[in-house]
Enzyme design. Structure first.
Site, PDB file in Angstrom:
ATOM      1  N   GLY A   1       1.454 -10.934 -18.569  1.00 12.13           N
ATOM      2  CA  GLY A   1       2.083  -9.803 -17.893  1.00 12.13           C
ATOM      3  C   GLY A   1       1.606  -8.440 -18.332  1.00 12.13           C
ATOM      4  CB  THR A   2      -1.148  -7.182 -20.508  1.00  8.91           C
ATOM      5  OG1 THR A   2      -2.128  -8.043 -19.920  1.00  8.91           O
ATOM      6  CG2 THR A   2      -0.711  -7.759 -21.845  1.00  8.91           C
ATOM      7  N   GLY A   3      -1.052  -6.685 -17.392  1.00  8.29           N
ATOM      8  CA  GLY A   3      -1.466  -5.866 -16.254  1.00  8.29           C
ATOM      9  C   GLY A   3      -0.297  -5.386 -15.433  1.00  8.29           C
ATOM     10  CB  CYS A   4       2.777  -7.112 -14.256  1.00  2.00           C
ATOM     11  SG  CYS A   4       2.038  -8.502 -13.374  1.00  2.00           S
TER      12      CYS A   4
ATOM     13  CB  THR B   1      -1.858 -11.053 -23.618  1.00  2.00           C
ATOM     14  OG1 THR B   1      -2.494 -12.313 -23.340  1.00  2.00           O
ATOM     15  CG2 THR B   1      -2.207 -10.609 -25.032  1.00  2.00           C
TER      16      THR B   1
ATOM     17  CE  LYS C   1      -5.757  -3.767 -15.558  1.00  2.00           C
ATOM     18  NZ  LYS C   1      -4.518  -4.386 -15.061  1.00  2.00           N
TER      19      LYS C   1
END
Length: 267
Positions: free
Chosen positions: A208-211, A206, A174
């Site tokens: 929590g984008t990865g979760c 942004t 990512k």
């Protein structure tokens, strides 16, 4: 048919990441979500004030209870917190033929550390081999490999391949922490690769984008998509959630993305 997925992750009291983000994502994509909580955090959009781990026995009991009753189609693994929690999750995943999306959560958006160095080897050896897909950002990939962060596509590709050699089935590198007008994620699997691009948006929201991305992939796998299609669909969903994030007024720091951007309507 009711599609079902399990999130194994920490609880975010601010609601933007962790278990809360995963459940919102599952629901937005038409999947029933079950949970196994690995840690309780006292956090908001500005900081993580306290982290309290759940006992390994309780982590295992939650996972066993869910699998003992629900028809789980995919698993998302997020924040694990420490070596004991990692070992507990690995023990419950052993022998289960089910897609696992591993988001190696190490640092919160606020900059607070969520995974101690002592847990890294355990993560590499016990959980990584369970990952159908590993979804590290560039700092996480570098930390897993013990090297410098990738600064171009060639190095992202090399690191993705190296993580597959360490045991991951496939890797989504990512580029959210990168630079430039475009965000260029790179999906690498043993038989090929695919780049997914999107404009790099100017927003503070942004958290929590990865979760959210890893949960969306798990949700689409639970719905029956193959891995490349699940990654593409999750990427589109996340970009929509980021694009609509400034429509939310939540907190005073890094606010959440808009998980229900396709559902909520003004008025």
């Amino acid at each position: 048919m009711t599609f079902q997925a399990l999130s194994i992750a920490g609880s975010d009291s601010g609601g933007g990441a962790g278990i809360q983000a995963d459940l919102k994502t599952f629901s937005a994509l038409g999947v029933y979500g079950a949970t196994a909580i690995t840690a309780i955090t006292a956090q908001n959009t500005r900081t993580v004030e306290r982290v309290e781990p759940v006992s390994p026995a309780m982590i295992r009991a939650q996972i066993a209870a869910v699998f003992g009753d629900l028809a789980i189609g995919a698993v998302k693994v997020g924040m694990l917190g420490g070596p004991d929690a990692i070992a507990a999750v690995a023990a419950e995943l052993d022998g289960r033929a089910i897609p696992v999306v591993l988001d190696p959560v190490m640092v919160a958006k606020s900059g607070d550390a969520l995974l101690p160095e002592a847990a890294m080897d355990v993560l590499r050896h016990l959980i990584l081999p369970h990952a159908t897909l590993l979804t590290p950002n560039l700092p996480e990939a570098a930390r897993l490999l013990g090297c410098a962060e990738a600064d171009d596509t060639d190095e992202m590709r090399r690191q993705g391949r190296a993580l597959i050699e360490m045991g991951a089935g496939a890797v989504l590198m990512k580029d959210g922490h990168g630079a430039g007008a475009e965000c260029r994620d790179l999906l690498v699997w043993p038989g090929g690769e695919e780049q997914l691009t999107a404009p790099r948006r100017e927003t503070r929201n942004t958290h929590g984008t990865g979760c959210t991305l890893s949960a969306a992939i798990a949700a689409l796998l639970a719905r029956g998509s193959d891995l490349p299609d699940a990654v593409r669909g999750a990427h589109r969903y996340l970009q929509g959630a980021i694009a609509a994030a400034d429509g939310l007024a939540v907190g005073q720091g890094h606010g959440p993305v808009h998980h229900f951007h396709e559902v909520w309507r003004d008025g």
